[in-house]
Design a protein around this motif. Structure first.
Motif, PDB file in Angstrom:
ATOM      1  N   LEU A 229       0.912  -1.303   0.007  1.00  0.00           N
ATOM      2  CA  LEU A 229      -0.138   0.075   0.034  1.00  0.00           C
ATOM      3  C   LEU A 229       0.844   1.437  -0.003  1.00  0.00           C
ATOM      4  CD1 LEU A 229      -2.597   1.531   0.103  1.00  0.00           C
ATOM      5  CD2 LEU A 229      -2.757   1.127   2.485  1.00  0.00           C
ATOM      6  N   PRO A 230       1.798   1.535   0.972  1.00  0.00           N
ATOM      7  CA  PRO A 230       2.539   2.695   0.808  1.00  0.00           C
ATOM      8  C   PRO A 230       3.453   2.961  -0.407  1.00  0.00           C
ATOM      9  CG  PRO A 230       3.568   1.388   2.373  1.00  0.00           C
ATOM     10  CD  PRO A 230       2.014   0.539   2.081  1.00  0.00           C
ATOM     11  N   ALA A 233       0.949   4.015  -3.101  1.00  0.00           N
ATOM     12  CA  ALA A 233       0.493   5.342  -2.941  1.00  0.00           C
ATOM     13  C   ALA A 233       1.570   6.361  -3.294  1.00  0.00           C
ATOM     14  CB  ALA A 233       0.228   5.486  -1.301  1.00  0.00           C
ATOM     15  N   LEU A 244       1.928  10.840   3.536  1.00  0.00           N
ATOM     16  CA  LEU A 244       0.577  10.517   3.010  1.00  0.00           C
ATOM     17  C   LEU A 244      -0.292   9.784   4.247  1.00  0.00           C
ATOM     18  CD1 LEU A 244       1.538   8.675  -0.214  1.00  0.00           C
ATOM     19  CD2 LEU A 244       0.329  10.934  -0.024  1.00  0.00           C
ATOM     20  N   VAL A 246      -0.435   6.744   5.007  1.00  0.00           N
ATOM     21  CA  VAL A 246      -1.230   5.382   4.597  1.00  0.00           C
ATOM     22  C   VAL A 246      -1.130   4.126   5.773  1.00  0.00           C
ATOM     23  CG1 VAL A 246      -1.165   5.884   2.324  1.00  0.00           C
ATOM     24  CG2 VAL A 246       0.753   4.623   3.234  1.00  0.00           C
ATOM     25  N   GLU A 247       0.179   4.096   6.312  1.00  0.00           N
ATOM     26  CA  GLU A 247       0.225   3.210   7.143  1.00  0.00           C
ATOM     27  C   GLU A 247      -0.101   3.294   8.475  1.00  0.00           C
ATOM     28  OE1 GLU A 247       4.380   0.925   6.632  1.00  0.00           O
ATOM     29  OE2 GLU A 247       4.847   3.214   6.443  1.00  0.00           O
ATOM     30  N   TRP A 251      -5.408   3.311   4.413  1.00  0.00           N
ATOM     31  CA  TRP A 251      -5.581   3.736   3.188  1.00  0.00           C
ATOM     32  C   TRP A 251      -5.171   5.046   2.588  1.00  0.00           C
ATOM     33  CZ3 TRP A 251      -8.812   4.501   7.563  1.00  0.00           C
ATOM     34  CH2 TRP A 251      -9.409   5.999   7.427  1.00  0.00           C
ATOM     35  N   LEU A 252      -5.173   5.181   1.396  1.00  0.00           N
ATOM     36  CA  LEU A 252      -4.730   6.470   0.842  1.00  0.00           C
ATOM     37  C   LEU A 252      -6.064   7.424   0.767  1.00  0.00           C
ATOM     38  CD1 LEU A 252      -2.819   8.367  -0.587  1.00  0.00           C
ATOM     39  CD2 LEU A 252      -3.594   7.235  -2.811  1.00  0.00           C
ATOM     40  N   ASP A 253      -6.019   8.526   1.710  1.00  0.00           N
ATOM     41  CA  ASP A 253      -7.069   9.175   1.590  1.00  0.00           C
ATOM     42  C   ASP A 253      -6.866  10.292   0.429  1.00  0.00           C
ATOM     43  OD1 ASP A 253      -5.141  11.401   2.366  1.00  0.00           O
ATOM     44  OD2 ASP A 253      -5.503  11.383   4.411  1.00  0.00           O
ATOM     45  N   SER A 284      -8.678   0.682  -0.688  1.00  0.00           N
ATOM     46  CA  SER A 284      -7.403   1.001  -0.440  1.00  0.00           C
ATOM     47  C   SER A 284      -7.060   2.646  -0.754  1.00  0.00           C
ATOM     48  CB  SER A 284      -6.058   0.285  -1.422  1.00  0.00           C
ATOM     49  OG  SER A 284      -6.287   0.468  -2.417  1.00  0.00           O
TER      50      SER A 284
END
Length: 622
Positions: A229-230, A233, A244, A246-247, A251-253, A284
């Motif tokens: 994910l990161p 992103a 970001l 994300v961790e 999720w990626l806002d 995600s």
């Protein structure tokens, strides 16, 4: 037709087969909608809003439960034709199935306990329902059309939403004249040093080696993080994972614009096709900006396992099949396949080509993203790709690979590790062949030479080189160094090898630059600077992770986590700093496996200072 014939007050009622089946359908729809509400409540209250399933679940769940009850209804149809006394047992099976599905949604309850509870409820409720058969018949007759209409409306709304998103574009924006198509292919869990493209002694990637002759190849590319994910992103936004969050969020806002949004708003068609819906699915946040985004498949099998009982049944069948076919070496089904609704590269390729061939507005350029998951554990190649490197392994190898996620890695023998590594190489070979078939399909269509093709990976995989197995555990090169090829005829020089270390954070700016998009750029610098003459500056090869899985969400402050890592590569030196302040320094040319820490070596003092400065400056770089 009279559905229930009363033979006298208090006497037995004769039940006809047709109402028995109709009752099953109504029961299934009602139970399915109840399960849907319970699922939403559980996810929202206990799981932070992550459904980890197709967003069509709003109609899939009740459809699945209805299909299961319809099967019971078919059995009930036969049973009541044989004997009226079977009606109570038929009703009991309906109640048992519905209640079992509801209790399976409750965390902490074993399936056996759920079954016993459902059995007890059915035992008590079935006689009461039998005594009210006439009322149950009327309820089913009136409720079935209403329930069916609601289900049809939910399904229609889901598909209309997909169609609306697929056709949406800014009406006031025409695509830039002469813009090129862009295809970004991310090979999930692929480490560079296991590819023959980068000199590996096994011919794992013959197609990528041939493609390299038409591309610019980056020898020292580093992902922005060592898990999915990161890393994605960062590629999609040009921002560091730290920026970001994300961790921390999971999720990626929508705070940072994405590459797909930039392309979409510039008049490009955008589409994503992913094989790892767990961390690259719509939930995600990576799907933002894509008009079409295929993550979970919409198939009868996916519909069936969307309900709790369907999922349990499918998983039980999977485990039985795995036990029977445990000696098979390829094409095996695994628990992870059911969890992820995993697709092989060939399937993702077909989805992409089908979209490409069927899209309207062919005069518009496109940006497409493909995530290919075949190299991810448990390292079993898809059907049609026999083991080559693991062919001489012991007979229990398939079981070891199938259960890889649950295996105690502390008990692995050197031979076990070697077998897993060999099987990983076989997965790489299968992935290479499937990727080659996809790219050659584009060539045969005559579109490849007007496409900016970027092939990379989100992270690598560790096989005990530094004491761990998997990824998202460290920032050593086996997890961080990834392949990167850019094929763009007339823009990226064919056959060029860039030796300088680069980071995937620059992919967003690179894609916008090479496509001739007129949209505002994203943070980072185009990697075209790395092959220009003289070379222009690119972003530092910086990476970071918050810590091991399960530790990432404990605290909001990155640097306070003892398991957090940051790394940077400067002039051939790899520098790693952990959350507790411990440092490591490795000279990659002399020590590519990062076994000799040079941080206390006086001869490496200047390199250490340069790396420290680069790390401190990297997050400030825009």
């Amino acid at each position: 037709m009279i559905d229930v014939d009363a033979e006298g007050e208090g006497g037995p009622a004769r039940v006809r087969p047709r109402p028995a089946f109709r009752t099953a359908l109504a029961f299934g729809l009602a139970a399915g909608f109840a399960e849907l509400l319970l699922l939403v409540a559980r996810v929202e209250l206990q799981e932070g809003g992550f459904f980890l399933r197709s967003r069509h679940f709003v109609w899939m769940v009740p459809a699945s439960v209805t299909a299961i009850l319809a099967g019971l209804g078919a059995v009930g149809w036969v049973a009541v034709r044989v004997s009226d006394r079977a009606w109570r047992w038929v009703l009991g099976s309906y109640v048992f199935t519905a209640v079992l599905g509801w209790f399976l949604l409750m965390r902490g309850l074993e399936a056996i306990a759920c079954g016993l509870i459902a059995l007890g409820v059915a035992w008590r409720v079935a006689p009461k329902l039998e005594a009210r058969s006439e009322g149950l018949r009327r309820w089913a007759g009136r409720g079935l059309p209403v329930f069916a209409a609601v289900l049809a409306c939910l399904a229609a709304a889901s598909f209309l939403r997909d169609a609306r998103e697929a056709s949406w574009r800014r009406g006031d924006v025409a695509p830039p004249p002469g813009a090129r198509d862009v295809l970004l292919v991310v090979l999930d869990t692929v480490r560079a040093d296991h590819l023959s493209l980068y000199g590996y002694d096994r011919d794992t990637t013959p197609y990528l080696k041939r493609l390299a002759r038409e591309s610019t190849v980056f020898d020292q590319a580093r992902a922005g993080a060592s898990w999915t994910l990161p890393s994605h992103a960062t590629m999609f936004t040009g921002r560091w994972p730290m920026e970001l969050g994300v961790e921390r969020l999971g999720w990626l806002d929508d705070a940072a614009p994405t590459l797909a949004e930039r392309f979409r708003d510039d008049g490009f068609d955008t589409a994503g096709f992913v094989a790892n819906p767990f961390f690259t699915g719509r939930e995600s946040g990576l799907g933002r900006g894509f008009q079409v985004y295929d993550d979970y498949p919409i198939t009868p099998g996916e519909v069936f396992r969307s309900s709790a009982l369907g999922w349990l049944t499918a998983r039980s069948w999977l485990r039985l099949r795995s036990a029977v076919t445990t000696r098979r070496m390829t094409g095996g089904m695994r628990d992870v396949d059911l969890d992820f609704a995993r697709k092989d590269a060939a399937t993702v390729g077909r989805e992409f080509l089908s979209w490409l061939d069927g899209r309207g507005g062919r005069d518009r350029p496109y940006f497409a993203f493909l995530n290919l998951f075949d190299a991810h554990d448990p390292y079993i190649p898809p059907e049609g790709f026999p083991f080559r490197f693991a062919a001489g392994s012991r007979s229990d190898t398939p079981r070891l690979l199938r259960d890889w996620q649950r295996v105690d890695k502390g008990k692995l023998t050197p031979r076990d590790v070697r077998r897993a590594r060999d099987a990983y190489d076989d997965c790489l070979a299968a992935l290479d062949a499937q990727l080659g078939a996809l790219i050659e399909a584009l060539r045969s269509r005559g579109t490849l030479d007007r496409t900016v093709l970027i092939v990379t990976a989100d992270h690598g995989e560790q096989f005990g080189e530094h004491g761990s197995f998997g990824h998202g555990l460290s920032l050593f090169d086996e997890e961080l160094r990834v392949p990167l090829l850019v094929r763009a005829p007339g823009l990226a020089p064919a056959g060029r090898v860039v030796a300088e270390a680069v980071g995937l954070r620059d992919l967003a700016a690179t894609a916008l630059d090479l496509s001739s998009a007129t949209a505002p750029s994203l943070p980072g610098r185009t990697l075209a600077g790395a092959w220009s003459d003289p070379p222009a500056a690119v972003s530092p090869a910086f990476a970071e992770i918050r810590g091991r899985v399960g530790e990432r969400y404990l605290q909001p402050d990155f640097d306070d986590l003892p398991g957090s890592w940051k790394s940077v590569v400067v002039d051939g030196w790899s520098y790693i700093r952990r959350g507790d302040g411990e440092e490591s320094l490795y000279e990659l040319a002399a020590d590519p496996r990062q076994q000799t820490d040079r941080r206390h070596d006086p001869a490496a003092a200047a390199a250490l200072d340069a790396c420290r400065r680069a790390m401190d400056d990297a997050p400030k770089d825009r």
